[in-house]
Design a protein around this motif. Structure first.
Motif, PDB file in Angstrom:
ATOM      1  N   ASN A   1       0.791  -1.232   0.000  1.00 22.66           N
ATOM      2  CA  ASN A   1       0.000   0.000   0.000  1.00 22.66           C
ATOM      3  C   ASN A   1       0.827   1.289   0.000  1.00 22.66           C
ATOM      4  N   LEU A   2       1.956   1.269   0.678  1.00 22.24           N
ATOM      5  CA  LEU A   2       2.768   2.485   0.744  1.00 22.24           C
ATOM      6  C   LEU A   2       3.674   2.641  -0.475  1.00 22.24           C
ATOM      7  N   GLY A   3       3.742   1.610  -1.303  1.00 23.08           N
ATOM      8  CA  GLY A   3       4.669   1.628  -2.429  1.00 23.08           C
ATOM      9  C   GLY A   3       5.693   0.528  -2.246  1.00 23.08           C
ATOM     10  N   LEU A   4       6.385   0.163  -3.327  1.00 26.11           N
ATOM     11  CA  LEU A   4       7.368  -0.913  -3.254  1.00 26.11           C
ATOM     12  C   LEU A   4       8.560  -0.506  -2.385  1.00 26.11           C
TER      13      LEU A   4
ATOM     14  N   LEU B   1      -5.308   5.426   7.366  1.00 30.36           N
ATOM     15  CA  LEU B   1      -5.338   5.391   5.902  1.00 30.36           C
ATOM     16  C   LEU B   1      -4.532   4.235   5.311  1.00 30.36           C
ATOM     17  N   GLY B   2      -4.039   3.364   6.176  1.00 30.19           N
ATOM     18  CA  GLY B   2      -3.202   2.270   5.697  1.00 30.19           C
ATOM     19  C   GLY B   2      -3.924   1.336   4.736  1.00 30.19           C
ATOM     20  N   PHE B   3      -5.261   1.403   4.729  1.00 28.14           N
ATOM     21  CA  PHE B   3      -6.036   0.533   3.849  1.00 28.14           C
ATOM     22  C   PHE B   3      -5.948   0.948   2.389  1.00 28.14           C
ATOM     23  N   TYR B   4      -5.563   2.205   2.124  1.00 29.68           N
ATOM     24  CA  TYR B   4      -5.549   2.683   0.739  1.00 29.68           C
ATOM     25  C   TYR B   4      -4.520   1.920  -0.091  1.00 29.68           C
TER      26      TYR B   4
END
Lengths: 460, 460
Positions: free
Chosen positions: B135-138, B324-327
């Motif tokens: 979710n946060l990016g690779l 917002l970690g679900f985004y």
């Protein structure tokens, strides 16, 4: 004159060493605010370095505001407020949890075709790849999507009303900005929890609208106070309910009663209807221009591809241009061009019908093994006419957590229906599990049936 | 029994023709609600078609809710509310305006290197490309960005606190959700109008905070009531002001006064400082953990690449995970992996220093031609130490619109400073133009100088 020890063997250039040393002196007050710095020539001679080195250091101090320059006079230290010292942060351990396990369906994606199309786009579209895509998305893709919907969903949207975005969650955000925060947004209960989280994160008022066996319970909708209803009439998640035409008519009547009511039709897995024709969309039967259609390619192609779209009624599209037309498109041109080709060259249709066949074989085989099993009369299957998931109603004394654990041990990812409820029912919903096809393989079925037999046998 | 005319030569299969015909009869009331449909066998014989054809048509009618099935009895037409007829929409002409003209800088992008890296990613990362990115990016990209900032910006962020998103506008949306809508958001005035539009579209309270020659006017900030200040201290857009260390200290003091104050440091073109070292970030000197750092690769690489990122202070990162970690990540893994390699293999540094050189040559040549021109004393250049734009203060009787038109005729895209003002100054701001380097080429300069001479000559 201060002396600074500069080290020509240091990796940092001399000017940078000097800059740091003078900066520290100013910050520490050793050079008080207002004091004139030595002239460039004098300091260069004093330190036996070149004048350019001093000049570069001074210019940097000037650029960052540690000194000021007075024409024909020289450089003066600035009076600075005491800067609090930065506390070094501990490196955080909060890296993401591992992404979800590779899902079985990923293996079915025609990656080599996709890679070939990508290489073609790289060769043929160099200029386009260097320009930002138009804000609504590339015309090529919007037209390809319109053609695709004509072929597969039997309606003929205007490509000018299609908005491309990086995932459904992003488009929900945009829709809230478009429709307005003053509305209450109705969400299906049970439903996809992530959708509720997006609305909640946006701080809009949300109402859980309960379902009956035909979808949205009209009474519940009316008493919820919702003006915007987010629903998936084609195949509700997670119940699998297909909203029949009668209820659709009631929803349309509700919509037409007030000018500020909207339906958001989330058609997220409509491609996977296992028999007959696809269920027509509500968007295509909307007489008042207040149904918004949404779909995504994450389910049909691969979740690694974050391309979704929405189709707006014409009047709403005009409002979009006015209010939100400034938003840049969030999907790279590269993926858009590749997907347009994938759609236009027929690969998407082929892939979807192959996957549909794959899921249907799985479903049929599961149902037939279930019927032949000893737990046939203790399990009811529901919502299995379409889509990527089905509901199992199990007669079992086990808790949902225990059932879920046992299914997980058989390699089947399942979740209790209860986990999808916004307002959990007081009782009676225990033993209903949502099972996703995309995680299943044929070889797992005998083991799954065995586990289901164990789970339900304990009922007797 | 009704007779339906079915055409075996028609492109539509027989079952679909039958389904349509029966559906129309039900919708029109010719088959009234509650009426039993003929049995499958009887209708098949009557129409001389196969029983499977009738069954398929009936199943589709059942799935869509036009009929119900009573076990051991048969199919019955449903009573339907009158569905309003859909009004066909006229195709809209609202296609996007053409994207902005190809900018000169696009031609400098090392496309063949990028394409080669992409082909490598396609070959080597098949499995990763089929999975959704975390979710946060690779992690690969977040680590590469951290290394890049260490090399080029002199600070050492925690990759665990970096969030990747599809463009700065998307991240502004997310930040509002993270910091809260109850705050007033301060924006630099003059400033980037698009930033204001994002905040306005999100319905949060916005305050225009005026600038003095050091950046944010502290008095204006205090009286604005803003709790969150969005600023670009490294090189303000469009004035080009670099906020000196003294003002930074005042901003930090303001930040520390109240626990719910935040600074959003938009470092959008910091890479293009033309001499000396880069100006340190406020993020790296933040003692209270309330500066959020933002940057984008749209300016440095190509606007077609929509990858931006923000770095959150550690405590805020924990809140992000929770709220917002679900985004899902909005950037495809493909672009993330390619960019990570582009950064790690040194291509980014090479590209940026090539572009920096390119812009510096342009700037120096422009300044030198300007000094040699007849309008040297009628034009002041400002904000030209860094970044992709500069300000020209022109002594001219012409209106800003006229000046802009004449510059456009010389192929130079410029805009009046006034167009960036949220609260337009009553007077005195006429004749200040913002000119972007990325649109200029060396060959254009003589013509530009000529036009500037004409524009300012008319002053005398």
């Amino acid at each position: 004159m201060r002396t600074y020890v500069l080290d020509a063997g240091n990796k940092k250039p001399l000017y940078e060493q000097l800059y740091h040393a003078v900066k520290e002196d100013i910050l520490a007050g050793r050079i008080p605010g207002g004091e004139k710095l030595p002239s460039k020539r004098a300091l260069a001679e004093h330190l036996n370095i070149s004048r350019v080195t001093v000049e570069t250091a001074y210019e940097q101090l000037l650029a960052e505001g540690y000194v000021i320059s007075r024409p024909r006079s020289g450089y003066y230290a600035q009076s600075l407020p005491t800067l609090p010292k930065a506390i070094p942060e501990q490196p955080s351990a909060v890296f993401d949890a591992a992404p979800s396990l590779p899902s079985a369906s990923a293996g079915h994606f025609p990656f080599s075709v996709w890679a070939r199309l990508m290489r073609g786009v790289l060769l043929d579209h160099r200029d386009q790849l260097l320009q930002p895509p138009p804000n609504l998305g590339l015309a090529e893709l919007r037209q390809a999507i319109a053609r695709q919907l004509r072929r597969s969903r039997g309606f003929d949207p205007d490509p000018g009303c299609i908005v491309i975005g990086a995932g459904a969650e992003y488009l929900y955000n945009i829709l809230i900005q478009l429709l307005g925060r003053e509305h209450r947004y109705g969400l299906e209960d049970p439903g996809h929890r992530k959708i509720a989280r997006v609305y909640e994160a946006n701080g809009v008022s949300v109402a859980a609208v309960s379902l009956d066996e035909q979808g949205i319970d009209m009474q519940a909708l009316r008493s919820s106070g919702a003006a915007v209803m987010h629903l998936s009439p084609g195949h509700q998640y997670p119940t699998g309910i297909v909203t029949p035409i009668g209820r659709r008519g009631e929803l349309m009547a509700w919509l037409a009663e007030q000018p500020d009511r909207w339906l958001i039709e989330d058609d997220y897995d409509s491609e996977f209807r296992f028999s007959g024709r696809p269920i027509p969309t509500m968007f295509s039967m909307d007489p008042v221009g207040r149904v918004i259609y949404m779909n995504t390619f994450s389910k049909t192609i691969t979740p690694a591809l974050r391309i979704s779209y929405m189709i707006l009624p014409k009047a709403l599209m005009a409002q979009y241009h006015e209010k939100l037309g400034f938003y840049s498109c969030t999907v790279p041109s590269f993926e858009q061009l590749t997907l347009a080709k994938f759609l236009d060259d027929g690969y998407f249709d082929k892939h979807v019908s192959r996957m549909r066949r794959h899921y249907r074989v799985l479903r049929d085989e599961f149902l037939s093994q279930l019927r032949a099993s000893s737990c046939a009369d203790r399990i009811t299957v529901q919502g299995h006419e379409a889509g990527l998931h089905m509901l199992l109603r199990l007669q079992t004394p086990l808790s949902d957590e225990e059932t879920q654990t046992r299914l997980a041990q058989a390699g089947v990812r399942a979740a209790a229906l209860r986990q999808y409820e916004m307002c959990p029912a007081a009782e009676g919903q225990q033993g209903i599990m949502v099972v996703s096809y995309s995680d299943l393989e044929l070889g797992q079925l005998p083991r799954l049936i065995q586990v289901l037999e164990q789970i339900t046998t304990q009922a007797s």
